[in-house]
Design an enzyme around this catalytic site. Structure first.
Site, mmCIF file in Angstrom:
data_model
loop_
_atom_site.group_PDB
_atom_site.id
_atom_site.type_symbol
_atom_site.label_atom_id
_atom_site.label_comp_id
_atom_site.label_asym_id
_atom_site.label_seq_id
_atom_site.Cartn_x
_atom_site.Cartn_y
_atom_site.Cartn_z
ATOM 1 N N CYS A 258 0.814 -1.231 0.000
ATOM 2 C CA CYS A 258 0.000 0.000 0.000
ATOM 3 C C CYS A 258 0.842 1.274 0.000
ATOM 4 O O CYS A 258 0.633 2.170 0.797
ATOM 5 C CB CYS A 258 -1.034 0.021 1.123
ATOM 6 S SG CYS A 258 -0.445 0.330 2.785
ATOM 7 N N TYR A 302 -1.438 4.217 1.649
ATOM 8 C CA TYR A 302 -2.541 4.591 0.755
ATOM 9 C C TYR A 302 -2.433 6.049 0.312
ATOM 10 O O TYR A 302 -3.408 6.643 -0.141
ATOM 11 C CB TYR A 302 -3.914 4.362 1.401
ATOM 12 C CG TYR A 302 -4.363 2.917 1.435
ATOM 13 C CD1 TYR A 302 -3.478 1.871 1.196
ATOM 14 C CD2 TYR A 302 -5.682 2.589 1.692
ATOM 15 C CE1 TYR A 302 -3.898 0.556 1.238
ATOM 16 C CE2 TYR A 302 -6.119 1.270 1.733
ATOM 17 C CZ TYR A 302 -5.217 0.261 1.509
ATOM 18 O OH TYR A 302 -5.642 -1.042 1.538
ATOM 19 N N TRP A 320 -3.946 5.606 6.196
ATOM 20 C CA TRP A 320 -4.167 4.180 6.424
ATOM 21 C C TRP A 320 -3.047 3.592 7.275
ATOM 22 O O TRP A 320 -3.261 2.667 8.058
ATOM 23 C CB TRP A 320 -4.246 3.445 5.083
ATOM 24 C CG TRP A 320 -4.509 1.966 5.234
ATOM 25 C CD1 TRP A 320 -5.721 1.354 5.320
ATOM 26 C CD2 TRP A 320 -3.546 0.921 5.328
ATOM 27 N NE1 TRP A 320 -5.562 -0.007 5.461
ATOM 28 C CE2 TRP A 320 -4.238 -0.299 5.467
ATOM 29 C CE3 TRP A 320 -2.146 0.890 5.314
ATOM 30 C CZ2 TRP A 320 -3.589 -1.532 5.586
ATOM 31 C CZ3 TRP A 320 -1.499 -0.338 5.440
ATOM 32 C CH2 TRP A 320 -2.223 -1.528 5.571
ATOM 33 N N TYR A 521 -10.345 -5.382 -5.611
ATOM 34 C CA TYR A 521 -9.448 -4.758 -4.629
ATOM 35 C C TYR A 521 -8.040 -5.332 -4.745
ATOM 36 O O TYR A 521 -7.852 -6.537 -4.792
ATOM 37 C CB TYR A 521 -10.007 -5.008 -3.240
ATOM 38 C CG TYR A 521 -9.363 -4.256 -2.112
ATOM 39 C CD1 TYR A 521 -9.132 -2.884 -2.187
ATOM 40 C CD2 TYR A 521 -9.008 -4.909 -0.938
ATOM 41 C CE1 TYR A 521 -8.568 -2.202 -1.120
ATOM 42 C CE2 TYR A 521 -8.450 -4.233 0.135
ATOM 43 C CZ TYR A 521 -8.224 -2.884 0.037
ATOM 44 O OH TYR A 521 -7.672 -2.203 1.089
ATOM 45 N N HIS A 522 -7.040 -4.444 -4.811
ATOM 46 C CA HIS A 522 -5.622 -4.803 -4.920
ATOM 47 C C HIS A 522 -5.257 -5.334 -6.304
ATOM 48 O O HIS A 522 -4.403 -6.219 -6.433
ATOM 49 C CB HIS A 522 -5.202 -5.803 -3.845
ATOM 50 C CG HIS A 522 -5.219 -5.245 -2.462
ATOM 51 N ND1 HIS A 522 -5.238 -6.029 -1.321
ATOM 52 C CD2 HIS A 522 -5.230 -3.963 -2.025
ATOM 53 C CE1 HIS A 522 -5.255 -5.253 -0.250
ATOM 54 N NE2 HIS A 522 -5.250 -3.987 -0.654
ATOM 55 N N HIS A 607 -3.636 0.034 -6.144
ATOM 56 C CA HIS A 607 -4.847 0.585 -5.527
ATOM 57 C C HIS A 607 -5.532 1.639 -6.402
ATOM 58 O O HIS A 607 -5.876 2.727 -5.944
ATOM 59 C CB HIS A 607 -4.513 1.178 -4.164
ATOM 60 C CG HIS A 607 -4.115 0.155 -3.145
ATOM 61 N ND1 HIS A 607 -2.839 -0.354 -3.074
ATOM 62 C CD2 HIS A 607 -4.833 -0.461 -2.166
ATOM 63 C CE1 HIS A 607 -2.780 -1.236 -2.078
ATOM 64 N NE2 HIS A 607 -3.973 -1.332 -1.518
#
Length: 666
Positions: A258, A302, A320, A521-522, A607
């Site tokens: 992230c 993030y 995050w 997601y990801h 992301h």
């Protein structure tokens, strides 16, 4: 591709099927085909470990190549005869379950046949992770009666000559599973998803290196993001071949899950924060090495970052990771001096969304675009937009709002025409999770620094997308793929499989070919130097999580096909006068056909964010037969320093393979 081999054949019509919960996991996009009546063959087996053990429904038995009196050398294959043709779209491979990793398959290919004689090019290739978990590999729909896995190596570089397998299943998108069905070729107007690339990690982040390889990374584990620090699992793939290598990066003591990612003026990949929140690591394509750089002033995860006109890297947000109480104001990194400077005049509060999750969600994944005079434009995902000035301790100015658009967290933003300042924003959802995604799309046209841009709502996408990915193409269109209509991390429910193309000439979207695996997601997306698009990842949720997608797939856009579906002849850049130039320089290019030109900057992705990519359309002046002078934009905020891909496009819009150009600092 043709093979003529002597098979070792074992009928298995009377064997039990493996229980659904163990190896016949079904998915919305693929169902396990009944194994009743299958024949299984292999190039080698050890007595007691015959090929039939791979479909006998018993996880304690397994196929293993010969290891007794003599050892059969690699490569090895195992194949099944489904008894009739099906539309197939995947396999599952369960390694041996006895705790021994001997024979785990590493580098491999999957090929298909309808007659057992003529075989396709690989529909999948790559390198499996060496552990006991079942590997699920999906690829684009194809017709096959025979499915073959060929192992070129044992996993994780063990160096033995063995191959083994506990259980094998084949999947079909045909829910009736009736057989004798055939997959029609995709229309050329839809493009085509080509081979799937299996990886030993879940690629939650990736970048195109200056040597044209793709570097992927996950976290401290190949399949899990949480709970670890101090190392990162990576994988490398050269798109010109099929080999995938892996490496555990411990040198920098940095878990790079992230992060913010930016490529500096020399093509060095600058990775900031994440699980190890204040760390900075850099990857140098010149030697393929990761090294430690100076720590940030604020721990972040993030966040987003962008390289600006003078080569420095600006970042903001990222609650995050590190402290979760905000205060993640801007700061800027200078590569030559390896120093970070706080920019408290660039407050993170101005980029906040209204996320119900609080501050640690409100400042995530900013859409940042370097612009003229070392400025940075913040386009979202908040409805509010801003200008950031990085001089001194920084400052900011509001840039208005994106009309009445809701916040678009985990949506996409691409600069598809940097010369004219055009950005496309699409999708996302008001809240990071448990939120309904939107189909909304907007163009944002930048003008002078600190002036409000012109925002226009354009046609909506066909599919709502949160956690989708967007990639700008050489012809100026934007490909958007993946995402889901209900933002729900670590799930593949409500996933959008069809991709979409936005055409700025018509301000319309076209639905194109569906991807084989959900990308939610990801997941990541990157433009490759051959003008294809890589889509990978999703998941990173731990051992046995079926939402972990250890793979990527390559998409060939419609511009690579003739109307009859055959591959188009591509223009060729024969020579360039220089491969390192400053903004405003004149580049002379020779081609084999009449052409137009564009530059696309090398990308990085994690992301939903790819602040490195942007496209610069070029004006070319003919100087004789198939020779052109191209004057590069003189504004370094448009033509950022670093590595770019130069494409030539013929009159039909077919792009060449790119020539690498390095844009120098002014």
């Amino acid at each position: 591709m043709h093979y003529s081999l002597s098979f070792l054949s074992v009928p298995v019509s009377s064997l039990l099927l493996l229980p659904l919960a163990v190896a016949q996991q079904n998915f919305d996009w693929g169902k396990a085909i009944s194994r009743t009546g299958w024949n299984v063959t292999a190039d080698s087996f050890q007595t007691g470990n015959e090929a039939a053990k791979a479909i006998d429904g018993n996880t304690s038995t397994f196929w293993h190549t010969q290891y007794g009196d003599s050892v059969a050398p690699l490569p090895h294959y195992i194949q099944v005869d489904l008894t009739k043709s099906f539309v197939v779209n995947g396999i599952s491979y369960q390694p041996r379950q006895d705790g021994n990793r001997n024979g785990d398959i590493g580098q491999h290919t999957i090929t298909l046949s309808n007659d057992g004689i003529t075989w396709t090019d690989p529909v999948e290739f790559g390198n499996y992770l060496s552990d006991k978990t079942t590997k699920y590999t999906f690829f684009s729909h194809a017709s096959a009666r025979y499915v073959r896995i060929t192992a070129q190596s044992e996993a994780q570089g063990a160096g033995n000559q063995w191959s083994s397998m506990a259980e094998l299943n084949v999947y079909s998108p045909d829910t009736s599973l009736s057989g004798d069905t055939f997959a029609p070729p995709a229309p050329s107007t839809k493009g085509r998803w080509d081979a799937t690339v299996s990886l030993p990690i879940v690629p939650a982040a990736g970048a195109i290196s200056g040597d044209n390889t793709v570097i992927f990374w996950s976290a401290f584990r190949p399949d899990l993001f949480s709970g670890g620090t101090g190392l990162t699992e990576t994988a490398l793939w050269d798109p010109r071949g099929q080999a995938v290598s892996e490496k555990t990066v411990t040198d920098t003591k940095h878990d790079m899950f992230c992060p913010g990612i930016s490529m500096d003026a020399n093509g060095v990949i600058v990775v900031t924060g994440g699980n190890d929140a204040a760390k900075t690591s850099v990857y140098n394509p010149a030697n393929g090495a990761w090294t430690t750089a100076a720590q940030m002033k604020q721990g972040r995860g993030y966040q987003a970052s962008t390289t600006i006109a003078d080569g420095r890297v600006f970042t903001i947000g990222g609650s995050w990771s590190g402290t979760r109480d905000g205060g993640k104001n801007g700061e800027i990194y200078d590569s030559p001096t390896n120093t970070w400077q706080a920019l408290n005049g660039c407050p993170e509060s101005v980029i906040f969304t209204k996320d119900k999750g609080g501050i640690y969600r409100k400042d995530n994944h900013a859409w940042l675009f370097a612009w003229k005079s070392n400025s940075v434009f913040h386009a979202g995902p908040s409805n509010a937009m801003n200008w950031f000035n990085v001089s001194g301790t920084g400052s900011y100015k509001s840039a208005g709002t994106r009309l009445t658009a809701p916040d678009m967290m985990c949506g996409t933003a691409t600069m598809y025409d940097a010369v004219n300042g055009y950005i496309l924003a699409a999708g996302g959802s008001p809240d990071y999770e448990d939120s309904t995604a939107t189909t909304n799309a907007y163009t944002i046209k930048l003008g002078n620094v600190n002036e409000n841009p012109k925002v226009t709502q354009v046609a909506s996408m066909a599919f709502p997308r949160a956690f989708g990915v967007a990639v700008v193409l050489p012809d100026g269109k934007t490909l958007v793929f993946g995402g889901q209509s209900w933002a729900d991390p670590f799930t593949d429910t409500t996933a959008a499989l069809p991709a979409e193309l936005y055409d700025p000439g018509t301000s319309r979207w076209t639905t194109v070919a569906p991807i084989a695996n959900p990308r939610t997601y990801h997941s990541i997306g990157l433009l490759l130097p051959d003008a294809t698009v890589l889509s990978g990842g999703g998941g990173l949720c731990g051992t046995g999580c079926v939402q972990n997608h250890f793979d990527a797939q390559v998409y060939s856009p419609p511009y690579l096909f003739n109307s009859d579906g055959s591959r188009a002849t591509r223009p060729v850049i024969k020579t360039v006068s220089a491969i390192q130039l400053k903004p405003g320089s004149v580049l002379t290019v020779a081609t084999d056909v009449a052409a137009t030109f564009s530059l696309v900057r090398y990308g990085s992705s994690t992301h939903t964010v790819n602040t490195d990519q942007r496209r610069v359309p070029l004006s070319a002046s003919p100087i004789g037969s198939l020779n052109y002078n191209i004057t590069l934009p003189s504004e370094p905020g448009v033509l950022l320093p670093g590595y770019w891909m130069l494409f030539a496009l013929n009159s039909a819009g077919v792009p060449s393979v790119a020539t690498q150009i390095k844009v120098l600092l002014p």
